[in-house]
Design a protein around this motif. Structure first.
Motif, PDB file in Angstrom:
ATOM      1  N   PHE A  14      35.300 -19.354 -36.232  1.00 54.55           N
ATOM      2  CA  PHE A  14      34.219 -18.711 -35.494  1.00 54.55           C
ATOM      3  C   PHE A  14      32.900 -19.057 -36.178  1.00 54.55           C
ATOM      4  CE2 PHE A  14      31.338 -15.049 -34.905  1.00 54.55           C
ATOM      5  CZ  PHE A  14      31.217 -15.085 -33.516  1.00 54.55           C
ATOM      6  N   ASP A  15      31.914 -19.484 -35.412  1.00 52.40           N
ATOM      7  CA  ASP A  15      30.642 -19.950 -35.971  1.00 52.40           C
ATOM      8  C   ASP A  15      29.542 -18.954 -35.630  1.00 52.40           C
ATOM      9  OD1 ASP A  15      28.719 -21.456 -37.191  1.00 52.40           O
ATOM     10  OD2 ASP A  15      28.486 -22.887 -35.546  1.00 52.40           O
ATOM     11  N   GLY A  16      29.422 -17.929 -36.469  1.00 54.30           N
ATOM     12  CA  GLY A  16      28.379 -16.936 -36.264  1.00 54.30           C
ATOM     13  C   GLY A  16      27.296 -17.044 -37.315  1.00 54.30           C
ATOM     14  N   ASN A  17      26.514 -15.991 -37.437  1.00 54.70           N
ATOM     15  CA  ASN A  17      25.426 -15.956 -38.414  1.00 54.70           C
ATOM     16  C   ASN A  17      25.694 -15.003 -39.565  1.00 54.70           C
ATOM     17  OD1 ASN A  17      23.683 -17.775 -36.976  1.00 54.70           O
ATOM     18  ND2 ASN A  17      23.285 -16.114 -35.517  1.00 54.70           N
ATOM     19  N   GLY A  18      26.922 -14.514 -39.650  1.00 51.77           N
ATOM     20  CA  GLY A  18      27.218 -13.513 -40.666  1.00 51.77           C
ATOM     21  C   GLY A  18      26.739 -12.144 -40.231  1.00 51.77           C
ATOM     22  N   LEU A  19      27.232 -11.119 -40.878  1.00 52.11           N
ATOM     23  CA  LEU A  19      26.914  -9.738 -40.519  1.00 52.11           C
ATOM     24  C   LEU A  19      26.328  -9.017 -41.730  1.00 52.11           C
ATOM     25  CD1 LEU A  19      30.263  -9.226 -38.653  1.00 52.11           C
ATOM     26  CD2 LEU A  19      28.013  -9.210 -37.551  1.00 52.11           C
ATOM     27  N   GLU A  20      25.348  -8.174 -41.471  1.00 48.88           N
ATOM     28  CA  GLU A  20      24.730  -7.433 -42.569  1.00 48.88           C
ATOM     29  C   GLU A  20      25.695  -6.382 -43.108  1.00 48.88           C
ATOM     30  OE1 GLU A  20      21.490  -4.109 -42.587  1.00 48.88           O
ATOM     31  OE2 GLU A  20      20.430  -6.047 -42.600  1.00 48.88           O
ATOM     32  N   VAL A  21      25.849  -6.374 -44.417  1.00 44.62           N
ATOM     33  CA  VAL A  21      26.710  -5.407 -45.094  1.00 44.62           C
ATOM     34  C   VAL A  21      26.006  -4.961 -46.377  1.00 44.62           C
ATOM     35  CG1 VAL A  21      28.864  -6.354 -44.191  1.00 44.62           C
ATOM     36  CG2 VAL A  21      27.926  -7.260 -46.323  1.00 44.62           C
TER      37      VAL A  21
ATOM     38  N   LYS B 155      23.622  -4.289 -53.596  1.00 43.79           N
ATOM     39  CA  LYS B 155      22.754  -5.161 -52.823  1.00 43.79           C
ATOM     40  C   LYS B 155      23.074  -5.040 -51.341  1.00 43.79           C
ATOM     41  CE  LYS B 155      25.724  -9.289 -53.276  1.00 43.79           C
ATOM     42  NZ  LYS B 155      25.752 -10.724 -53.674  1.00 43.79           N
ATOM     43  N   THR B 156      22.126  -5.488 -50.526  1.00 44.67           N
ATOM     44  CA  THR B 156      22.335  -5.697 -49.103  1.00 44.67           C
ATOM     45  C   THR B 156      22.413  -7.203 -48.885  1.00 44.67           C
ATOM     46  OG1 THR B 156      21.086  -3.704 -48.542  1.00 44.67           O
ATOM     47  CG2 THR B 156      21.379  -5.346 -46.797  1.00 44.67           C
ATOM     48  N   CYS B 157      23.405  -7.648 -48.125  1.00 48.49           N
ATOM     49  CA  CYS B 157      23.586  -9.093 -47.934  1.00 48.49           C
ATOM     50  C   CYS B 157      24.304  -9.325 -46.601  1.00 48.49           C
ATOM     51  CB  CYS B 157      24.361  -9.695 -49.106  1.00 48.49           C
ATOM     52  SG  CYS B 157      25.983  -8.945 -49.381  1.00 48.49           S
ATOM     53  N   ARG B 158      24.854 -10.511 -46.428  1.00 55.83           N
ATOM     54  CA  ARG B 158      25.565 -10.838 -45.199  1.00 55.83           C
ATOM     55  C   ARG B 158      26.936 -11.405 -45.535  1.00 55.83           C
ATOM     56  NH1 ARG B 158      21.911 -10.341 -41.196  1.00 55.83           N
ATOM     57  NH2 ARG B 158      23.309 -11.148 -39.598  1.00 55.83           N
ATOM     58  N   THR B 159      27.826 -11.284 -44.583  1.00 59.37           N
ATOM     59  CA  THR B 159      29.138 -11.898 -44.734  1.00 59.37           C
ATOM     60  C   THR B 159      29.038 -13.399 -44.474  1.00 59.37           C
ATOM     61  OG1 THR B 159      29.727 -11.706 -42.405  1.00 59.37           O
ATOM     62  CG2 THR B 159      30.205  -9.795 -43.829  1.00 59.37           C
ATOM     63  N   ALA B 160      30.120 -14.088 -44.723  1.00 60.94           N
ATOM     64  CA  ALA B 160      30.226 -15.482 -44.295  1.00 60.94           C
ATOM     65  C   ALA B 160      30.142 -15.540 -42.766  1.00 60.94           C
ATOM     66  CB  ALA B 160      31.530 -16.083 -44.795  1.00 60.94           C
ATOM     67  N   ALA B 161      29.984 -16.736 -42.240  1.00 64.13           N
ATOM     68  CA  ALA B 161      29.677 -16.907 -40.811  1.00 64.13           C
ATOM     69  C   ALA B 161      30.827 -16.557 -39.867  1.00 64.13           C
ATOM     70  CB  ALA B 161      29.223 -18.341 -40.554  1.00 64.13           C
ATOM     71  N   ASP B 162      32.079 -16.544 -40.370  1.00 68.18           N
ATOM     72  CA  ASP B 162      33.219 -16.431 -39.452  1.00 68.18           C
ATOM     73  C   ASP B 162      33.764 -15.007 -39.323  1.00 68.18           C
ATOM     74  OD1 ASP B 162      34.151 -16.444 -42.034  1.00 68.18           O
ATOM     75  OD2 ASP B 162      35.733 -17.925 -41.708  1.00 68.18           O
ATOM     76  N   TYR B 163      32.895 -14.011 -39.386  1.00 66.58           N
ATOM     77  CA  TYR B 163      33.306 -12.615 -39.186  1.00 66.58           C
ATOM     78  C   TYR B 163      32.776 -12.110 -37.852  1.00 66.58           C
ATOM     79  CZ  TYR B 163      35.102 -12.101 -43.934  1.00 66.58           C
ATOM     80  OH  TYR B 163      35.846 -12.215 -45.084  1.00 66.58           O
ATOM     81  N   ARG B 164      33.565 -11.221 -37.220  1.00 65.62           N
ATOM     82  CA  ARG B 164      33.180 -10.603 -35.956  1.00 65.62           C
ATOM     83  C   ARG B 164      33.221  -9.085 -36.123  1.00 65.62           C
ATOM     84  NH1 ARG B 164      36.831 -13.336 -31.362  1.00 65.62           N
ATOM     85  NH2 ARG B 164      35.371 -12.190 -30.016  1.00 65.62           N
TER      86      ARG B 164
END
Length: 604
Positions: free
Chosen positions: A528-535, A499-508
């Motif tokens: 860290f309060d981000g939007n997650g990263l596509e992985v 699948k394609t998905c996102r990480t949790a919000a606290d990754y840079r």
């Protein structure tokens, strides 16, 4: 506010946020009242009974989502018994009041689901078009001039229009698949015998199957699993022996040019071709196969002695109430009188001879990909030529139950006239679970939305994971993504994308300096309060996973990556010291976006 389409994950999220089953029931009542199609239900559950169901559920299981289908509204085709509502099979003179639920309805209720009504159908489940009912003809949710498909007509329209999360149908010749295609839904057609038929008015008892209309493959499979299981009261019920399919590199059989027939509907043919290309892009090998022995079996169901099974189901009622039958249904069922016991055996012999021929084709392929229905018609066109045009709908569906296959129908997109088309994945006996991951991947890749909402994204929570094949999952972030320079290190040893998905919000995410090809550094920073990263999550054979990990250069390594759904999967992480002074690209949302931005700037 609830979305137009009441898929499982949306409702579960709403319940988690404070919605109650009583709130949901009030919404269903309002939507039923606002519906512009008066032919969906034969008997809608009375409003106070709906509220009582919701209150009883909250007393029995007060914790939200504490049962598999807690507070989930569903509709029941009116040849399936639901206590408290009459069963008519779309023939008022045949109606009776069941005192107990059918096995499938009882299992769904026990899981927390709420019955909102009994839906319309082609009388005695005889037809694939939805116009053969004294209660009216439900219409396509996209154009009321067009048929809804049948015989499970009201069930499909109820889900596609947002009145129910799922609905039960039955399928003898395609009744659980054709209406799915005409209303942009998933149709789950189990292997015969997997789901019990106790409490179901039969059409052809030996091949009938209870089916599920849903908006995603994941929803439909989850619901089927609640219903399935051996029931000794059903003489055709069986203990399932699950069959497997290759996890990657599926060989998919498609129609040869000589067996293509779309009755002049170029739009549906174009959608079929596009689905074939999409299957290829997902890693499948496309193999043309000889459809003739499948087509010839399909012809037996309506033009052979199996019609006598329809007479066997209602022979006493036909004797006393012939005038109460829909004229077309009566013509079809009375046609069974032309067959005797000799014809029945001869039909059986012909089917088995054809089955032998199909074995040659199954040596070439793992599954089949066929159009669900080759064309569609307006209600007016269907009524003008009801038997011939109905027969067109079953060209690619009628054989499936005769041959004991599993099938999943999925949306395939829309034609120039705004009407949907569908394709069906068909597998050998008891490949029901094995079919689901690829069917789900196809549905997502074809981007046809859900029901009448053509643009609705398919919820990530309903994604179907591949069956456990011993492969090891791994999260990849950068150069190993699909289409990137190192992706071959995953595909070469037989890996496949889950699948394609996102990480949790606290990754840079950072660009590691002096790496060829360029590589990212992924680090986790609590707080860290981000939007997650596509992985992407891939699966590798165990030995390949070990070899792969050994070759990873520092400062990269393998650790646990937490995904947006809370799960943790082994994946690429970077030592924190290595990103000191490095370019941060977190705001772009992922490595693929960074590469696009970099390439764009290079061309300016």
């Amino acid at each position: 506010m609830l979305p137009t389409i009441l898929d499982l994950s949306s409702l579960r999220a709403a319940y988690k946020s404070g919605l109650t089953p009583l709130d949901l029931i009030e919404e269903v009542i309002a939507r039923r009242a606002a519906s512009k199609d008066p032919a969906i239900f034969i008997a809608a559950t009375p409003e106070e009974d709906l509220r009582s169901q919701a209150r009883d559920l909250m007393a029995r299981a007060p914790e939200p989502n504490s049962l598999p289908l807690w507070g989930i509204p569903f509709a029941v085709k009116d040849n399936i018994d639901a206590a408290g509502l009459p069963t008519t099979a779309a023939c008022p003179a045949f109606a009776y009041d069941p005192t107990v639920d059918s096995t499938v309805v009882a299992r769904l209720k026990a899981a927390g689901a709420l019955v909102i009504g009994k839906t319309n159908l082609d009388q005695f489940a005889t037809g694939l078009n939805g116009t053969r009912s004294p209660y009216g003809a439900p219409r396509s949710v996209f154009d009321p001039a067009y048929v809804s498909g049948g015989s499970s007509s009201g069930s499909a329209v109820a889900v596609a229009s947002g009145l129910a999360t799922f609905a039960l149908g039955t399928d003898t010749a395609g009744s659980g698949r054709v209406p799915a295609a005409f209303n942009n839904l998933v149709g789950i057609k189990p292997t015969p015998g997997l789901v019990p038929n106790v409490g179901v008015v039969p059409a052809c008892r030996s091949v009938d199957v209870v089916t599920v209309f849903a908006t995603t493959v994941g929803d439909g499979v989850a619901i089927r699993k609640v219903m399935e299981g051996y029931d000794a009261a059903d003489p055709f019920s069986r203990q399932a022996v699950p069959a497997t399919l290759p996890a990657a590199g599926l060989r998919i059989g498609v129609l040869e040019s000589t067996e293509r027939e779309f009755f002049g509907n170029r739009d549906v043919e174009t959608l079929y071709d596009a689905a074939i290309e999409r299957a290829k892009s997902l890693g499948a090998t496309i193999v043309p196969f000889d459809y003739a022995p499948f087509r010839q079996a399909a012809e037996l169901l309506y033009n052979g002695p199996w019609v006598a099974e329809r007479l066997a189901a209602v022979k006493d009622f036909l004797t006393s109430n012939a005038d109460d039958f829909d004229p077309t249904v009566r013509t079809i069922i009375e046609g069974a009188k032309a067959y005797d016991a000799v014809a029945a055996f001869e039909g059986k012999y012909k089917l088995e001879a054809l089955r032998q021929k199909t074995k040659t084709e199954w040596k070439k392929v793992d599954i089949l990909l066929l159009p669900t229905a080759p064309t569609t018609y307006t209600v007016e066109e269907m009524l003008a030529d009801p038997i011939v045009k109905n027969g067109h709908f079953g060209r690619y569906t009628n054989f499936v139950n005769l041959y004991d296959y599993a099938a999943i129908a999925i949306p395939a997109g829309f034609g120039r006239n705004g009407l949907p088309g569908g394709v069906t994945l068909i597998g050998p006996t008891f490949t029901d679970d094995a079919l689901a991951p690829f069917a789900d991947a196809m549905h997502r890749a074809l981007r046809a939305g859900m029901g009448k909402d053509k643009t609705a994204p398919l919820p990530e929570a309903s994604r179907v994971a591949p069956l456990d094949d011993g492969f090891v999952p791994i999260v990849v972030v950068g150069a190993h993504l699909t289409g990137m320079p190192l992706n071959h290190e995953l595909t070469g040893p037989g890996g496949y994308r889950l699948k394609t998905c996102r990480t949790a919000a606290d990754y840079r995410l950072f660009v590691l300096p002096n790496t060829v090809p360029p590589k990212p550094g992924l680090i986790r920073e609590p707080g860290f309060d981000g939007n997650g990263l596509e992985v992407e999550v891939w699966a590798l054979p165990p030995a390949a996973f070990g070899n792969f990990v050994q070759k990873i250069p520092g400062p990269l390594g393998i650790g646990k990556v937490t995904l947006e759904d809370g799960s943790s999967v082994s994946g690429f992480l970077c030592e924190a010291h290595a990103v000191t002074g490095a370019e941060e690209v977190t705001a772009l949302g992922g490595w693929r976006a960074y590469v696009r931005a970099k390439n764009a700037s290079a061309t300016v």
